[in-house]
Design an enzyme around this catalytic site. Structure first.
Site, PDB file in Angstrom:
ATOM      1  N   HIS A  80       0.509  -1.085  -0.451  1.00 30.90           N
ATOM      2  CA  HIS A  80       0.069   0.475   0.161  1.00 30.90           C
ATOM      3  C   HIS A  80       0.841   1.042   0.378  1.00 30.90           C
ATOM      4  CE1 HIS A  80      -3.333   2.617   2.049  1.00 30.90           C
ATOM      5  NE2 HIS A  80      -3.908   2.251   1.078  1.00 30.90           N
ATOM      6  N   ASP A  91       2.599  -4.468   7.838  1.00 31.05           N
ATOM      7  CA  ASP A  91       1.597  -4.003   7.646  1.00 31.05           C
ATOM      8  C   ASP A  91       0.397  -4.679   8.151  1.00 31.05           C
ATOM      9  OD1 ASP A  91      -0.814  -2.488   6.900  1.00 31.05           O
ATOM     10  OD2 ASP A  91       0.172  -2.067   4.873  1.00 31.05           O
ATOM     11  N   GLN A 143      -4.765  -5.371   6.539  1.00 30.79           N
ATOM     12  CA  GLN A 143      -5.661  -6.040   5.511  1.00 30.79           C
ATOM     13  C   GLN A 143      -5.713  -8.041   6.372  1.00 30.79           C
ATOM     14  OE1 GLN A 143      -7.948  -4.986   4.088  1.00 30.79           O
ATOM     15  NE2 GLN A 143      -7.124  -2.979   3.508  1.00 30.79           N
ATOM     16  N   LYS A 153     -10.911  -1.201  10.342  1.00 31.67           N
ATOM     17  CA  LYS A 153     -11.020  -1.977   9.628  1.00 31.67           C
ATOM     18  C   LYS A 153     -10.884  -2.781  10.156  1.00 31.67           C
ATOM     19  CE  LYS A 153      -7.710   0.182   6.516  1.00 31.67           C
ATOM     20  NZ  LYS A 153      -8.265   0.479   4.898  1.00 31.67           N
ATOM     21  N   CYS A 195      -4.856   2.409  -3.501  1.00 33.36           N
ATOM     22  CA  CYS A 195      -3.460   2.748  -3.287  1.00 33.36           C
ATOM     23  C   CYS A 195      -2.264   1.957  -3.423  1.00 33.36           C
ATOM     24  CB  CYS A 195      -3.920   3.234  -1.954  1.00 33.36           C
ATOM     25  SG  CYS A 195      -5.087   4.414  -1.790  1.00 33.36           S
TER      26      CYS A 195
HETATM   27  N1  PMP Z   1      -1.747  -0.439   4.631  1.00 36.10           N
HETATM   28  C1  PMP Z   1      -3.833  -1.383   4.420  1.00 36.10           C
HETATM   29  C2  PMP Z   1      -2.416  -2.408   3.265  1.00 36.10           C
HETATM   30  C3  PMP Z   1      -3.871  -1.673   3.976  1.00 36.10           C
HETATM   31  O1  PMP Z   1      -5.294  -1.985   2.962  1.00 36.10           O
HETATM   32  C4  PMP Z   1      -4.493   0.591   4.258  1.00 36.10           C
HETATM   33  C5  PMP Z   1      -6.036   0.992   3.823  1.00 36.10           C
HETATM   34  N2  PMP Z   1      -6.429   0.960   2.541  1.00 36.10           N
HETATM   35  C6  PMP Z   1      -3.015   1.375   4.906  1.00 36.10           C
HETATM   36  C7  PMP Z   1      -2.238   0.330   4.953  1.00 36.10           C
HETATM   37  C8  PMP Z   1      -3.282   2.799   5.357  1.00 36.10           C
HETATM   38  O2  PMP Z   1      -4.161   2.246   6.701  1.00 36.10           O
HETATM   39  P1  PMP Z   1      -5.362   3.691   6.886  1.00 36.10           P
HETATM   40  O3  PMP Z   1      -5.484   4.790   5.777  1.00 36.10           O
HETATM   41  O4  PMP Z   1      -6.358   3.144   7.836  1.00 36.10           O
HETATM   42  O5  PMP Z   1      -3.833   4.209   7.763  1.00 36.10           O
END
Ligand code: PMP
Length: 404
Positions: free
Chosen positions: A122, A199, A202, A225, A363
């Site tokens: 991401h 990270d 997910q 999430k 993203c």
């Molecule tokens: N890493 C991953 C794998 C994600 O899916 C996301 C959220 N789409 C993020 C980081 C960022 O999370 P947040 O926007 O809640 O900070």
């Protein structure tokens, strides 16, 4: 017994309609809906307890502090961390990763040092390191992804050099649903004495995470999430590392003693929590973690795996439809493309049929580049989704396909 019909009653939003159709919410990878108990716990704190934490001797402040520290303990148990002083409240995964890139980078990386990431990260886990790259001249080394959407583990081993300082890797891809072999990734990195940040944005919502079992050094996830509130997240780090890296932000709460001659810092985890924390959100997060652990992470996982298997089976029968990635270990995210239909058009038309999916690059533009595409349609499942909703999705895709 996992009774999804009963569970759905805990989520008021699932009863609403969009465009006069029942809402089918399949955008859980972006954010999850909230059970009533989470919102109620937060309302209750605002109405009956609210006071700034850690500062006051008065009754409410002490009660708020107790709730806040109880929330930290809940997070510790959820991750099976050794100590609650290793749990840092942040605004979310993004801030947690930025904290590590910034502070670990400050303490342990200099020009020419390297971080290993993967092609499926991401942007949060790419750009935060690129900021450090700009500041300090570090290098980013990237694990490639194969056609099935899995990390190429042989290539991973080859990326280690005597300048490798950290590995920062996603547990589950938010595009492909691939579950990465974090135990192996960690074992290999540790063989080179390199720490690993996972990270978990997910993974934490979908299956039980045990940071001691994974063996990693840092783990990040987001409250919103895991059916908790927005604006709060977690960074877990091993005390040995957190003790050795400098604070992220300066301000109240993170200090020991302040003078113009010099300032000392507070103990863990407060060293990393400058300013008034979102203590109400922490309470909401704790309630959300209670909610999902009461349902059982294994039961949630089994339910969602069955949904994903069923959805994949049905999607693969649709002519012209391509699912991106085919990893052996995969979780509750499915990205797909339909021949001749732009993902944005597909997403917009599905929306008109009441189905919330996400379209675009998610993203993860380097991953899109890897597959030679600009974007996908992504359906991501949560603990309250049903087989019937998968059927609605499939019928809707068929209907959209006929229109083109
Ligand atoms: N890493 C991953 C794998 C994600 O899916 C996301 C959220 N789409 C993020 C980081 C960022 O999370 P947040 O926007 O809640 O900070």
């Amino acid at each position: 017994m996992y009774d999804v019909k009963e569970i759905r009653k805990d989520f008021p939003i699932l009863e609403r309609e969009v465009y006069n159709r029942p809402l089918v919410y399949l955008d859980n990878g972006a954010t999850t809906q909230k059970p009533r108990c989470v919102v109620e716990a937060m309302t209750e704190e605002y109405y009956n307890v609210n006071a700034n934490v850690h500062r006051g001797v008065h009754f409410l402040s002490q009660q708020a502090t107790e709730l806040h520290e109880a929330a930290r303990e809940k997070v510790r148990a959820f991750l099976n961390a050794r100590s609650s002083s290793e749990i840092i409240f942040t605004r979310g995964t993004t801030e947690s990763i930025n904290l590590v890139a910034s502070c670990f980078g400050e303490a342990f990386m200099r020009e020419g040092d390297e971080v290993i990431l993967s092609e499926m990260e991401h942007h949060a886990n790419i750009v935060s390191w690129q900021l450090l790259q700009k500041r300090k001249g570090i290098k980013l080394r990237v694990i490639p992804v194969n056609d099935r959407g899995e990390l190429m583990m042989d290539e991973y081993e080859r990326l280690f050099t005597n300048r490798t300082r950290i590995v920062s890797i996603t547990h589950v891809s938010n595009v492909l649903g691939t579950v990465n072999p974090v135990h192996r990734l960690v074992d290999i990195a540790h063989a080179y004495n390199v720490p690993v940040l996972v990270d978990g944005a997910q993974s934490a919502p979908h299956f039980a995470v045990d940071v001691q079992d994974i063996g990693c050094d840092f783990f990040a996830f987001s409250g919103h999430k895991v059916y908790g509130p927005t604006g709060i997240g977690v960074l877990w780090g091993r005390e040995e590392w957190l003790d050795r890296i400098p604070p992220y932000m300066g301000g109240g709460e993170m200090i020991g003693h302040v003078s113009f001659e010099g300032t000392t810092f507070n103990v863990l985890p407060f060293k990393f929590e400058a300013g008034t924390p979102d203590y109400v959100a922490a309470t909401g997060l704790a309630r959300a973690l209670d909610y999902i652990t009461d349902l059982g992470m294994d039961a949630i996982h089994t339910h969602e795996q069955a949904l994903v298997d069923y959805a994949l089976e049905r999607l693969r029968t649709l002519s012209g439809l391509h699912v991106l990635g085919d990893a052996v270990e995969r979780d509750a995210v499915i990205s797909f493309l339909m021949d001749g239909i732009h993902p944005f058009d597909m997403g917009t038309l599905l929306d008109r049929l009441g189905i919330a999916v996400r379209t675009g690059h998610h993203c993860a533009q380097p991953l899109m580049h890897r597959f030679g595409i600009e974007g996908t349609v992504r359906a991501s499942f949560g603990l309250y989704n049903t087989k019937e909703e998968v059927d609605v999705l499939i019928e809707a895709i068929e209907r959209v396909a006929k229109m083109f």
